[in-house]
Design a protein around this motif. Sequence first.
Motif, PDB file in Angstrom:
ATOM      1  N   ALA A 251       0.836  -1.210   0.000  1.00 26.95           N
ATOM      2  CA  ALA A 251       0.000   0.000   0.000  1.00 26.95           C
ATOM      3  C   ALA A 251       0.868   1.256   0.000  1.00 26.95           C
ATOM      4  CB  ALA A 251      -0.917  -0.024   1.222  1.00 26.95           C
ATOM      5  N   GLY A 252       1.894   1.249  -0.840  1.00 26.71           N
ATOM      6  CA  GLY A 252       2.814   2.393  -0.897  1.00 26.71           C
ATOM      7  C   GLY A 252       2.421   3.392  -1.961  1.00 26.71           C
ATOM      8  N   THR A 253       3.384   4.201  -2.365  1.00 25.71           N
ATOM      9  CA  THR A 253       3.145   5.299  -3.302  1.00 25.71           C
ATOM     10  C   THR A 253       2.660   4.802  -4.653  1.00 25.71           C
ATOM     11  OG1 THR A 253       5.057   6.327  -2.255  1.00 25.71           O
ATOM     12  CG2 THR A 253       4.215   7.375  -4.251  1.00 25.71           C
ATOM     13  N   ILE A 254       3.310   3.767  -5.134  1.00 26.44           N
ATOM     14  CA  ILE A 254       2.956   3.302  -6.478  1.00 26.44           C
ATOM     15  C   ILE A 254       1.614   2.561  -6.446  1.00 26.44           C
ATOM     16  CG2 ILE A 254       4.325   1.170  -6.334  1.00 26.44           C
ATOM     17  CD1 ILE A 254       4.171   3.413  -9.417  1.00 26.44           C
TER      18      ILE A 254
ATOM     19  N   LEU B  36     -11.559  -1.881  -7.525  1.00 24.46           N
ATOM     20  CA  LEU B  36     -10.743  -2.214  -6.359  1.00 24.46           C
ATOM     21  C   LEU B  36     -11.563  -3.069  -5.397  1.00 24.46           C
ATOM     22  CD1 LEU B  36      -9.103   1.273  -5.782  1.00 24.46           C
ATOM     23  CD2 LEU B  36      -7.896  -0.804  -6.488  1.00 24.46           C
ATOM     24  N   GLU B  37     -11.019  -4.214  -5.044  1.00 25.03           N
ATOM     25  CA  GLU B  37     -11.749  -5.120  -4.164  1.00 25.03           C
ATOM     26  C   GLU B  37     -11.132  -5.142  -2.766  1.00 25.03           C
ATOM     27  OE1 GLU B  37     -14.476  -6.804  -4.962  1.00 25.03           O
ATOM     28  OE2 GLU B  37     -14.663  -7.829  -3.025  1.00 25.03           O
ATOM     29  N   ALA B  38      -9.782  -5.152  -2.705  1.00 24.63           N
ATOM     30  CA  ALA B  38      -9.134  -5.300  -1.394  1.00 24.63           C
ATOM     31  C   ALA B  38      -7.722  -4.742  -1.450  1.00 24.63           C
ATOM     32  CB  ALA B  38      -9.093  -6.769  -1.000  1.00 24.63           C
ATOM     33  N   VAL B  39      -7.234  -4.364  -0.282  1.00 17.93           N
ATOM     34  CA  VAL B  39      -5.843  -3.943  -0.163  1.00 17.93           C
ATOM     35  C   VAL B  39      -5.232  -4.637   1.049  1.00 17.93           C
ATOM     36  CG1 VAL B  39      -6.480  -1.851   1.139  1.00 17.93           C
ATOM     37  CG2 VAL B  39      -4.247  -1.976   0.018  1.00 17.93           C
ATOM     38  N   ALA B  40      -3.965  -5.069   0.904  1.00 17.83           N
ATOM     39  CA  ALA B  40      -3.259  -5.654   2.040  1.00 17.83           C
ATOM     40  C   ALA B  40      -1.970  -4.876   2.261  1.00 17.83           C
ATOM     41  CB  ALA B  40      -2.937  -7.121   1.782  1.00 17.83           C
TER      42      ALA B  40
ATOM     43  N   ARG C 273       1.502  -4.373   5.348  1.00 21.09           N
ATOM     44  CA  ARG C 273       2.198  -5.091   6.411  1.00 21.09           C
ATOM     45  C   ARG C 273       1.510  -4.899   7.752  1.00 21.09           C
ATOM     46  NH1 ARG C 273       7.691  -2.376   5.159  1.00 21.09           N
ATOM     47  NH2 ARG C 273       6.144  -1.014   4.191  1.00 21.09           N
ATOM     48  N   SER C 274       0.742  -3.827   7.891  1.00 14.44           N
ATOM     49  CA  SER C 274      -0.024  -3.658   9.124  1.00 14.44           C
ATOM     50  C   SER C 274      -1.474  -3.375   8.760  1.00 14.44           C
ATOM     51  CB  SER C 274       0.542  -2.493   9.945  1.00 14.44           C
ATOM     52  OG  SER C 274       0.032  -1.270   9.452  1.00 14.44           O
ATOM     53  N   GLY C 275      -2.354  -3.817   9.666  1.00  8.47           N
ATOM     54  CA  GLY C 275      -3.788  -3.607   9.444  1.00  8.47           C
ATOM     55  C   GLY C 275      -4.134  -2.131   9.392  1.00  8.47           C
ATOM     56  N   ASP C 276      -3.474  -1.337  10.209  1.00 10.28           N
ATOM     57  CA  ASP C 276      -3.747   0.099  10.240  1.00 10.28           C
ATOM     58  C   ASP C 276      -3.430   0.748   8.899  1.00 10.28           C
ATOM     59  OD1 ASP C 276      -4.467  -0.147  12.823  1.00 10.28           O
ATOM     60  OD2 ASP C 276      -2.728   0.901  13.685  1.00 10.28           O
ATOM     61  N   ARG C 277      -2.285   0.371   8.392  1.00 10.47           N
ATOM     62  CA  ARG C 277      -1.845   0.948   7.115  1.00 10.47           C
ATOM     63  C   ARG C 277      -2.819   0.561   5.998  1.00 10.47           C
ATOM     64  NH1 ARG C 277       3.049   2.944   5.027  1.00 10.47           N
ATOM     65  NH2 ARG C 277       3.438   2.182   2.918  1.00 10.47           N
ATOM     66  N   ALA C 278      -3.250  -0.700   6.031  1.00  7.91           N
ATOM     67  CA  ALA C 278      -4.217  -1.172   5.024  1.00  7.91           C
ATOM     68  C   ALA C 278      -5.539  -0.429   5.171  1.00  7.91           C
ATOM     69  CB  ALA C 278      -4.411  -2.678   5.164  1.00  7.91           C
ATOM     70  N   ALA C 279      -5.961  -0.255   6.416  1.00  2.39           N
ATOM     71  CA  ALA C 279      -7.252   0.420   6.672  1.00  2.39           C
ATOM     72  C   ALA C 279      -7.192   1.872   6.199  1.00  2.39           C
ATOM     73  CB  ALA C 279      -7.580   0.362   8.166  1.00  2.39           C
ATOM     74  N   GLU C 280      -6.055   2.520   6.445  1.00  2.00           N
ATOM     75  CA  GLU C 280      -5.901   3.917   6.030  1.00  2.00           C
ATOM     76  C   GLU C 280      -5.983   4.024   4.508  1.00  2.00           C
ATOM     77  OE1 GLU C 280      -4.272   7.333   4.438  1.00  2.00           O
ATOM     78  OE2 GLU C 280      -3.036   5.505   4.385  1.00  2.00           O
TER      79      GLU C 280
ATOM     80  N   ASP D 248      -9.850 -11.236  -8.090  1.00  2.00           N
ATOM     81  CA  ASP D 248      -9.488 -11.936  -9.337  1.00  2.00           C
ATOM     82  C   ASP D 248      -8.008 -11.780  -9.669  1.00  2.00           C
ATOM     83  OD1 ASP D 248     -12.262 -12.458  -9.888  1.00  2.00           O
ATOM     84  OD2 ASP D 248     -12.430 -10.369 -10.603  1.00  2.00           O
ATOM     85  N   ALA D 249      -7.493 -10.578  -9.414  1.00  2.00           N
ATOM     86  CA  ALA D 249      -6.124 -10.262  -9.847  1.00  2.00           C
ATOM     87  C   ALA D 249      -5.436  -9.442  -8.771  1.00  2.00           C
ATOM     88  CB  ALA D 249      -6.151  -9.462 -11.152  1.00  2.00           C
ATOM     89  N   VAL D 250      -4.131  -9.645  -8.640  1.00  2.00           N
ATOM     90  CA  VAL D 250      -3.388  -8.843  -7.664  1.00  2.00           C
ATOM     91  C   VAL D 250      -2.372  -7.945  -8.364  1.00  2.00           C
ATOM     92  CG1 VAL D 250      -3.652 -10.455  -5.752  1.00  2.00           C
ATOM     93  CG2 VAL D 250      -1.676 -10.685  -7.296  1.00  2.00           C
ATOM     94  N   TYR D 251      -2.167  -6.803  -7.729  1.00  2.00           N
ATOM     95  CA  TYR D 251      -1.109  -5.884  -8.161  1.00  2.00           C
ATOM     96  C   TYR D 251      -0.060  -5.918  -7.065  1.00  2.00           C
ATOM     97  CZ  TYR D 251       1.273  -1.477  -9.124  1.00  2.00           C
ATOM     98  OH  TYR D 251       2.219  -0.516  -9.376  1.00  2.00           O
ATOM     99  N   ILE D 252       1.147  -6.379  -7.403  1.00  2.00           N
ATOM    100  CA  ILE D 252       2.205  -6.545  -6.406  1.00  2.00           C
ATOM    101  C   ILE D 252       3.175  -5.375  -6.481  1.00  2.00           C
ATOM    102  CG2 ILE D 252       4.108  -8.025  -5.619  1.00  2.00           C
ATOM    103  CD1 ILE D 252       2.615 -10.402  -6.891  1.00  2.00           C
ATOM    104  N   SER D 253       3.284  -4.633  -5.386  1.00  5.64           N
ATOM    105  CA  SER D 253       4.220  -3.501  -5.374  1.00  5.64           C
ATOM    106  C   SER D 253       5.008  -3.467  -4.065  1.00  5.64           C
ATOM    107  CB  SER D 253       3.476  -2.191  -5.605  1.00  5.64           C
ATOM    108  OG  SER D 253       2.517  -1.982  -4.593  1.00  5.64           O
TER     109      SER D 253
END
Lengths: 331, 331
Positions: A11-14, A30-34, A36-43, A67-72
């Motif tokens: 969940a960084g800049t890119i 957009l379906e979901a974001v993960a 390293r921390s739940g807080d960061r994902a929630a934000e 369906d698909a993931v974007y890995i950054s």
Amino acid sequence: MKELRWGLLAAGTIAAEFAAGVDESKHGVLEAVAARSGDRAAEFASRFEVPKCYGSYEDLLADPDVDAVYISTPHPLHGAWAIRAAEAGKHILCEKPLTVSVSEAEKVIEAARANDVFLMEAFMYRLHPQIRRLAELISSGAIGEVRAVDVAFSYNFATPRLTDPALGGGGIFDVGCYCTSLARLVSQAATGQDVVEPEEVLGMARLDENGVDEVAFGLLRLPGGVLAQLACGFQLTQDDHIRVYGSQGQLYVPKPAWIHEMRKPKTSQIILTPEGGEPEVIEVEATQGLFAREADHVAAHLADRQAPELTWAETLANLRTLERWRAAVAR
Amino acid sequence: MKELRWGLLAAGTIAAEFAAGVDESKHGVLEAVAARSGDRAAEFASRFEVPKCYGSYEDLLADPDVDAVYISTPHPLHGAWAIRAAEAGKHILCEKPLTVSVSEAEKVIEAARANDVFLMEAFMYRLHPQIRRLAELISSGAIGEVRAVDVAFSYNFATPRLTDPALGGGGIFDVGCYCTSLARLVSQAATGQDVVEPEEVLGMARLDENGVDEVAFGLLRLPGGVLAQLACGFQLTQDDHIRVYGSQGQLYVPKPAWIHEMRKPKTSQIILTPEGGEPEVIEVEATQGLFAREADHVAAHLADRQAPELTWAETLANLRTLERWRAAVAR
């Protein structure tokens, strides 16, 4: 076309740029974001109105609605997460470089093949009409026999990620990968070959005390007699550019589409100067932002498992070139 | 200052430029011209109002009224005629490269020393106020720590001289020598050293069927941590340029003084862009044409036997660099 439901691994800049792109895309959501921390994902989820957020990448991969993931993630983690995503049956768009070694990239590709999922390295600039037009001009002989290409992508600020060898630091992985990709594209367009690799690779760099390349120059000898001059780095404020020199003229791209167009579509330029003639400005219109285009491109080619502009062979060829360039600058 | 009486060894294009320069100089006068044929010498003498003409170089060297010679024969003949000129007691201004090998250059320098005559390699651009100002800006820290220099000098047309290995053909000897000279000057200005040589030299070229470099790229690692990216050739219409990149900004010379100012003095430009700031155009005025300046520079330093900007050590350092670059591109 069915809507493609995206999950973001990191969940960084890119990721934020890509999330905005998915919002603007025709076929993605957009379906979901993960993170390293739940807080960061929630934000992040709240900022981009993503329905679900996860504090672990595993949980996102277990979500049947993705369906698909974007890995950054940082570069060295791309490979492992791409393989796990494939095993979870997720289609994959992975930030460049796909992995930090050719051998690991081969494993990722094998995992995509074995699990029958789509896989593309996120060299979004290759999909931009400016770059397509550049390749067409070369193919059509607009500058005669192509002799050389000069490409630079650099900036002058460091982040911890860039200076840490353990995180895949260095200018070559971060921005030099565009230079090798573009130089190879020029040779591909000049020769009509699908995928080319350099016959010779030379390089020189300013390395920091940890061996990270801060500024790197490279020389490639490419098929078709095309020589390439590459410059990249995170300690160098150059004007990014592409210049292609042929027997009958030159093509100049003052603002290549890799960074000068992120979100909003713009009209960009290619300047064609015929030998002995006056420069002609070729305007190229874009109808979509770069990341929206990329998200839609994945959707359009999902069934093929590979995108025609960024096949697995293309990814391997570029990674092999990067591996040679990095080896050449190591002292 | 006593008038310096010039004899020209060879009567080609560059000799004509130099003759015009002597005409415009304060301390020089044309005394004689020699060419391979008497007709050619006579034609040149009539065109530039040179009092004497000779159909042989020996005859010119025997003329007691000639104080100094300007040698602009094909490259491989420079060395032998420079030695004979020294033996005849003539001061010498010799076109670049002084010779086509370092070992021969050492013999020329030895002949100048033994016969107590002035000797300078005709890198006239080093005397131009634009280049001096560039060096001063670098020395004064205008762009912080110097990290890289990018220099290109090329054009897209061949002459028989350029394509003939026996005549010292190839872009590196013809125009690449300016690139090595300039890159070394940048390192010299950055480090405060008088003469520097690269720690590492890499190169790649398009060679023709006779092994002549038509297009050559080079990479130098120079003292002070300065990397140099060089481009030259006679099959490449680039925009000649000098770009120097530092931690605090960049310097750009869009029209370097090596060819963009031949006869008439002009106001030329250096563009300084501080890091994160707006470009500032620095205008540099020249009061003399390039060759007139060169002729007067020889007159001014005659008694020292060497010119401070173009010492014998400087010439040898540049030739060693060229020899390494040419070796690097040979396959």
